[in-house]
Enzyme design. Structure first.
Site, short mmCIF file in Angstrom:
data_model
loop_
_atom_site.label_atom_id
_atom_site.label_comp_id
_atom_site.label_asym_id
_atom_site.label_seq_id
_atom_site.Cartn_x
_atom_site.Cartn_y
_atom_site.Cartn_z
N ASP A 1 16.13 7.16 -19.62
CA ASP A 1 16.02 8.20 -20.65
C ASP A 1 16.12 9.60 -20.05
O ASP A 1 16.62 10.52 -20.69
CB ASP A 1 14.72 8.06 -21.44
CG ASP A 1 13.51 8.21 -20.55
OD1 ASP A 1 13.28 7.33 -19.71
OD2 ASP A 1 12.79 9.23 -20.67
N LYS B 1 -1.75 11.07 -8.97
CA LYS B 1 -2.28 11.43 -10.28
C LYS B 1 -3.62 12.18 -10.24
O LYS B 1 -3.95 12.90 -11.17
CB LYS B 1 -2.42 10.19 -11.16
CG LYS B 1 -1.09 9.56 -11.60
CD LYS B 1 -0.51 10.31 -12.75
CE LYS B 1 0.58 9.58 -13.54
NZ LYS B 1 1.45 8.65 -12.85
N SER C 1 -3.22 2.58 -18.99
CA SER C 1 -3.90 1.54 -18.23
C SER C 1 -3.53 1.66 -16.76
O SER C 1 -3.92 0.88 -15.94
CB SER C 1 -3.55 0.16 -18.78
OG SER C 1 -2.17 0.09 -19.03
N GLU D 1 14.75 7.40 -11.51
CA GLU D 1 14.12 6.54 -12.50
C GLU D 1 14.75 5.15 -12.48
O GLU D 1 15.85 4.96 -11.94
CB GLU D 1 14.21 7.17 -13.90
CG GLU D 1 15.62 7.35 -14.41
CD GLU D 1 15.68 8.10 -15.74
OE1 GLU D 1 14.63 8.48 -16.29
OE2 GLU D 1 16.81 8.30 -16.22
N SER E 1 4.98 7.87 -4.19
CA SER E 1 4.02 8.40 -5.16
C SER E 1 2.75 7.58 -5.35
O SER E 1 1.75 8.11 -5.83
CB SER E 1 4.71 8.60 -6.51
OG SER E 1 5.28 7.38 -6.94
N GLY F 1 15.34 2.16 -17.56
CA GLY F 1 14.66 3.23 -18.30
C GLY F 1 15.27 4.57 -17.97
O GLY F 1 14.62 5.46 -17.44
C1 PLP Z 1 2.71 8.26 -13.02
C2 PLP Z 1 3.46 7.81 -11.84
C3 PLP Z 1 4.81 8.18 -11.64
C4 PLP Z 1 5.60 8.97 -12.65
O1 PLP Z 1 5.07 10.28 -12.81
P1 PLP Z 1 5.50 11.17 -14.06
O2 PLP Z 1 4.75 12.44 -13.87
O3 PLP Z 1 5.10 10.43 -15.30
O4 PLP Z 1 6.97 11.35 -14.01
C5 PLP Z 1 5.42 7.81 -10.45
N1 PLP Z 1 4.78 7.07 -9.53
C6 PLP Z 1 3.50 6.67 -9.69
C7 PLP Z 1 2.87 5.86 -8.62
C8 PLP Z 1 2.79 7.03 -10.85
O5 PLP Z 1 1.52 6.64 -11.00
#
Ligand code: PLP
Length: 317
Positions: free
Chosen positions: A207, A50, A75, A201, A301, A205
């Site tokens: 969607d 992020k 959060s 996903e 991620s 969820g």
């Molecule tokens: C925010 C996040 C996601 C999902 O990312 P999007 O851009 O909302 O699809 C996946 N993994 C982690 C660790 C995140 O913080």
């Protein structure tokens, strides 16, 4: 949006983010019958990809807006990322958090120098509080995924992965609101046009899958899943068309598959990841038969999980 937006973001944020490692494991390769390349964004600054979008957005704020400050409601990892990036760039940041948010998260956010505004999640909506504060105080709202600067920034993770592991046939990314998946699709359009890009996903969820099938954005109630970073209710106005136009498909995984993927990751690479962080790996382990390709990129991620919770999640039985 264009692939060049991701290339520009890569240069813009280079001094502020880690070029995270790509790990491989023979045991993992044998298990799935392909060569797997893990892009380790759990080792990124603030523990998730992020910060890429956060820096890319904040670095493009006009000076007057930067001086007035930014606000976001989240959060999770986006809040930490905005707090870190804003602190480093000298931009005042306000983070709207529920009154019952864990104190560790509030403390971490304040630790980066951001102001925290609490709200009662049973009486007020965070969107309303965010919008009111933004208007009253002249703050710029930085959304977690549905913004071109955020999407381009998140795409830099895949741009690096494609450069680090040449010739990928498939790339799998977690899917929440779609910033990471949309950015990955843009990054691959030029660097690996033949690669098939999948979003993964939580089953509860789904969607994203439903939206892809319906050809429009489908809204759902907040899903119950251990993947707390993917509890989004809908894809965004910016992310949906990019995903609909460029994703090979959206796959879903169960919470049990997420726990198993956390165990597999720890066993094969000694890496700690949060449940949302292993969505893509769980997708690969669950749908091995569907995903064809000799060289598969997987974005891990994020790694922000309290250790006691982690221990409970990876425990069998
Ligand atoms: C925010 C996040 C996601 C999902 O990312 P999007 O851009 O909302 O699809 C996946 N993994 C982690 C660790 C995140 O913080």
């Amino acid at each position: 949006m264009q692939p060049e937006d991701v290339a520009a973001a890569t240069h813009r944020i280079a001094a502020h983010v880690h070029r995270t490692p790509v790990l491989t494991s023979r045991r993992l390769d044998e298990r799935v019958g392909a060569r797997v390349f893990l892009k380790c964004e759990n080792t990124q600054r603030a523990g998730a990809f992020k910060v890429r979008g956060a820096f890319n957005a904040l670095l493009q704020l006009p000076p007057a807006q930067a001086a007035a400050g930014v606000i976001t409601y989240s959060s999770g990892n986006h809040a930490q990322a905005i707090a870190l990036a804003a602190g480093e760039l000298g931009i005042p940041a306000t983070i709207v958090m529920p009154h019952d948010a864990p104190e560790v998260k509030v403390a971490a956010t304040k630790g980066y120098g951001a102001a925290v505004v609490r709200y009662d999640r049973y009486a007020q909506t965070r969107e309303q509080i965010g919008a009111d504060l933004a208007r009253e105080r002249g703050l710029t709202l930085i959304p977690p995924y549905d913004h071109p600067h955020i999407i381009a920034g998140q795409g830099t993770a895949a741009a690096e992965l494609l450069a680090q592991a040449h010739g990928l046939d498939v790339v799998l990314t977690p899917l929440g609101g779609g910033g990471l998946l949309a950015g990955t699709i843009l990054a691959a359009r030029e660097a690996a046009p033949a690669a098939r890009i999948y979003g993964v996903e939580p089953e509860a969820g789904d969607d994203g899958l439903r939206s892809l099938r319906a050809g429009r954005i489908v809204h759902i109630d907040t899903p119950r899943t251990i993947a707390d970073g993917a509890q989004t209710q809908a894809l965004g106005e910016w992310t949906f068309p990019i995903i609909a136009g460029g994703a090979a498909d959206v796959l879903t995984v169960s919470d049990e598959a997420l726990r198993e993927a956390m165990r597999v990751l720890a066993t094969t690479t000694k890496l700690v990841a949060e449940p949302t962080g292993v969505l893509a790996l769980a997708g690969l382990l669950t749908h091995t038969g569907t995903i064809s390709g000799g060289r598969i990129g997987v974005i891990v991620s994020g790694g922000n999980v309290d250790l006691d919770r982690y221990a409970a999640l990876i425990a069998t039985q």
